[in-house]
Each structure stands twice: as structure tokens, then as C-alpha cells.
Design an enzyme around this catalytic site. Structure first.
Site, PDB file in Angstrom:
ATOM      1  N   LYS A  71       0.841  -1.197   0.000  1.00 20.41           N
ATOM      2  CA  LYS A  71       0.000   0.000   0.000  1.00 20.41           C
ATOM      3  C   LYS A  71       0.883   1.258   0.000  1.00 20.41           C
ATOM      4  CE  LYS A  71      -3.587  -2.429   2.722  1.00 20.41           C
ATOM      5  NZ  LYS A  71      -4.497  -2.319   3.885  1.00 20.41           N
ATOM      6  N   GLU A  83      -9.364 -10.431  -7.413  1.00 15.60           N
ATOM      7  CA  GLU A  83      -8.408  -9.330  -7.280  1.00 15.60           C
ATOM      8  C   GLU A  83      -7.271  -9.436  -8.310  1.00 15.60           C
ATOM      9  OE1 GLU A  83      -7.481  -9.586  -3.110  1.00 15.60           O
ATOM     10  OE2 GLU A  83      -9.443  -8.809  -2.523  1.00 15.60           O
ATOM     11  N   HIS A 104      -1.639  -5.548   1.506  1.00 14.18           N
ATOM     12  CA  HIS A 104      -2.909  -6.242   1.284  1.00 14.18           C
ATOM     13  C   HIS A 104      -2.618  -7.657   0.791  1.00 14.18           C
ATOM     14  CE1 HIS A 104      -6.952  -7.197  -0.122  1.00 14.18           C
ATOM     15  NE2 HIS A 104      -6.337  -7.730  -1.173  1.00 14.18           N
ATOM     16  N   ASN A 128      -1.581  -0.322   7.550  1.00 13.94           N
ATOM     17  CA  ASN A 128      -1.020  -1.658   7.803  1.00 13.94           C
ATOM     18  C   ASN A 128      -0.248  -2.232   6.603  1.00 13.94           C
ATOM     19  OD1 ASN A 128      -3.172  -2.407   6.222  1.00 13.94           O
ATOM     20  ND2 ASN A 128      -4.239  -3.560   7.813  1.00 13.94           N
ATOM     21  N   TYR A 171     -12.149  -2.914  -2.889  1.00 10.70           N
ATOM     22  CA  TYR A 171     -12.606  -2.953  -1.490  1.00 10.70           C
ATOM     23  C   TYR A 171     -14.136  -2.967  -1.391  1.00 10.70           C
ATOM     24  CZ  TYR A 171      -7.919  -2.330   0.536  1.00 10.70           C
ATOM     25  OH  TYR A 171      -6.617  -2.516   0.939  1.00 10.70           O
TER      26      TYR A 171
HETATM   27  P1  IDP Z   1      -7.255  -7.306   5.601  1.00  7.76           P
HETATM   28  O1  IDP Z   1      -6.505  -6.227   4.874  1.00  7.76           O
HETATM   29  O2  IDP Z   1      -6.412  -7.900   6.685  1.00  7.76           O
HETATM   30  O3  IDP Z   1      -7.863  -8.338   4.691  1.00  7.76           O
HETATM   31  P2  IDP Z   1      -9.946  -6.270   5.922  1.00  7.76           P
HETATM   32  O4  IDP Z   1     -10.844  -6.556   7.078  1.00  7.76           O
HETATM   33  O5  IDP Z   1     -10.284  -6.892   4.615  1.00  7.76           O
HETATM   34  O6  IDP Z   1      -8.464  -6.600   6.371  1.00  7.76           O
HETATM   35  O7  IDP Z   1      -9.918  -4.691   5.742  1.00  7.76           O
HETATM   36  C1  IDP Z   1      -9.320  -4.109   4.605  1.00  7.76           C
HETATM   37  C2  IDP Z   1      -8.467  -2.955   5.048  1.00  7.76           C
HETATM   38  O8  IDP Z   1      -9.330  -1.939   5.558  1.00  7.76           O
HETATM   39  C3  IDP Z   1      -7.502  -3.258   6.189  1.00  7.76           C
HETATM   40  O9  IDP Z   1      -6.274  -3.787   5.750  1.00  7.76           O
HETATM   41  C4  IDP Z   1      -7.310  -1.905   6.814  1.00  7.76           C
HETATM   42  O10 IDP Z   1      -6.357  -1.131   6.092  1.00  7.76           O
HETATM   43  C5  IDP Z   1      -8.672  -1.265   6.633  1.00  7.76           C
HETATM   44  N1  IDP Z   1      -9.510  -1.429   7.834  1.00  7.76           N
HETATM   45  C6  IDP Z   1     -10.162  -2.537   8.232  1.00  7.76           C
HETATM   46  N2  IDP Z   1     -10.820  -2.331   9.385  1.00  7.76           N
HETATM   47  C7  IDP Z   1     -10.581  -1.038   9.715  1.00  7.76           C
HETATM   48  C8  IDP Z   1     -10.990  -0.208  10.800  1.00  7.76           C
HETATM   49  O11 IDP Z   1     -11.705  -0.616  11.705  1.00  7.76           O
HETATM   50  N3  IDP Z   1     -10.514   1.073  10.784  1.00  7.76           N
HETATM   51  C9  IDP Z   1      -9.711   1.561   9.811  1.00  7.76           C
HETATM   52  N4  IDP Z   1      -9.317   0.822   8.761  1.00  7.76           N
HETATM   53  C10 IDP Z   1      -9.736  -0.465   8.713  1.00  7.76           C
HETATM   54 MG    MG Z   2      -9.376  -8.201   3.316  1.00  6.73          MG
END
Ligand code: IDP
Ligand code: MG
Length: 150
Positions: free
Chosen positions: A9, A126, A115, A112, A49
Site C-alpha cells: 500500500k 483481485e 494487502h 497496515n 474494497y
Molecule cells: P485485511 O486487509 O487484513 O484483509 P480487511 O478486514 O479486509 O483486512 O480490511 C481491509 C483494510 O481496511 C484493512 O487492511 C485496513 O487497512 C482497513 N480497515 C479494516 N478495518 C478497519 C478499521 O476498523 N478502521 C480503519 N481501517 C480499517
Molecule cells: Mg481483506
């Protein structure tokens, strides 16, 4: 053999972590079959997303992922989807184990760094969103493959 979609990212790119991150997948034994350095258009980000549409963090997530270039990758290997998720670590960096990308390099859920597709359907979807078939190198067999996978 499974294929999965992984992306560094904009925060990972800004922080100069591209080499470190790619190296972890490479050293694990996965085979790179596609890679692109690109700025994600808003429409593609919203489709990618799509499952999170309507959630409070959706707009911020789309804004963030389109804010700077990413490295889009397709990795191939035995059990590649789950394996890459493990290399990446839990979504919340506070829960991600040391030794994972997020556990070593991140501390905020919205920053984080990486992805990774979460299952066979999302992986196929994807990879298809980010790569045309001809952009994936499918004819390459590494001579070391027999030392990595039986
Ligand atoms: P993942 O990336 O581990 O698959 P997902 O639940 O699919 O996690 O969420 C996609 C992305 O959305 C996450 O990597 C993170 O960057 C963001 N995200 C998920 N939950 C939150 C939240 O509660 N607050 C802010 N950003 C979030
Ligand atoms: Mg995800």
C-alpha cells in the site's frame, strides 16, 4: 498451485519498505508471476474494497489507497493464499505476530502496509482486477522449484 494478489500500500511505498516486503515473499519460496508499480484509480479502489462499502472506514480507505503509488503483485505457490496472509499478519497490527510484515513494521490498522487476498474467490477476483492475463508470466519454471516444493 495457487495464485494470490498482494499489494504494498502507499504507506509501505512511502516508507521505503518495498524491497523488505518483496523479499519476505521471495525468500519464503513463492514465485512472482506479476508485478506492477501503479497509482490506483478511485473506481478500481472502490471495486477492490467493495466488500467494505458502507463501513465507517470505507471512504478513508479508498482515499488512502489512491493517495500514492502501490506495488501490485501476483504470487504463486502451494497454498499461496493462506501462506501470504500469514506472512502479512493479522489486520490489526496490535494482534499481528512478530515476524509478520505487519507485526514487524506497522502499528495502526489504517496504515497496515500490505494487502493480501483472503480466499480463493477474492484471490481470483483481485488478480483479475489488477492484471490482464498477458501481464502474468505463466511460462516460467524456476530450476530451483524442486528444492522448494515436492
Ligand atoms: P485485511 O486487509 O487484513 O484483509 P480487511 O478486514 O479486509 O483486512 O480490511 C481491509 C483494510 O481496511 C484493512 O487492511 C485496513 O487497512 C482497513 N480497515 C479494516 N478495518 C478497519 C478499521 O476498523 N478502521 C480503519 N481501517 C480499517
Ligand atoms: Mg481483506
Amino acid at each position: 498451485m495457487e495464485r494470490t494478489f498482494v499489494a504494498i500500500k502507499p504507506d509501505g511505498v512511502e516508507r521505503g519498505l518495498i524491497g523488505d516486503i518483496i523479499s519476505r515473499f521471495e525468500k519464503r519460496g513463492l514465485k512472482l508471476v506479476g508485478m506492477k508499480f501503479m497509482q490506483v484509480p478511485t473506481e478500481l479502489a472502490e471495486r477492490h474494497y467493495g466488500e467494505h462499502k458502507g463501513k465507517p472506514f470505507f471512504d478513508g480507505l479508498v482515499k488512502f489507497i489512491t493517495s500514492g503509488p502501490i506495488v501490485a503483485m501476483c504470487w504463486e505457490g502451494k497454498g499461496a493464499i493462506a501462506l501470504c496472509r500469514n506472512v502479512i499478519g493479522a489486520t490489526k497490527p496490535a494482534d499481528s505476530a512478530m515476524g509478520t510484515i505487519r507485526g514487524d513494521l506497522a502499528l495502526d490498522i489504517s496504515r497496515n502496509i500490505v494487502h493480501g487476498s483472503d480466499g480463493p474467490e477474492s484471490a481470483a477476483r483481485e488478480v483479475g482486477l489488477f492484471f490482464k492475463d498477458e501481464e502474468l508470466v505463466s511460462t516460467w519454471n524456476r530450476t530451483i522449484d524442486k528444492w522448494i516444493c515436492e
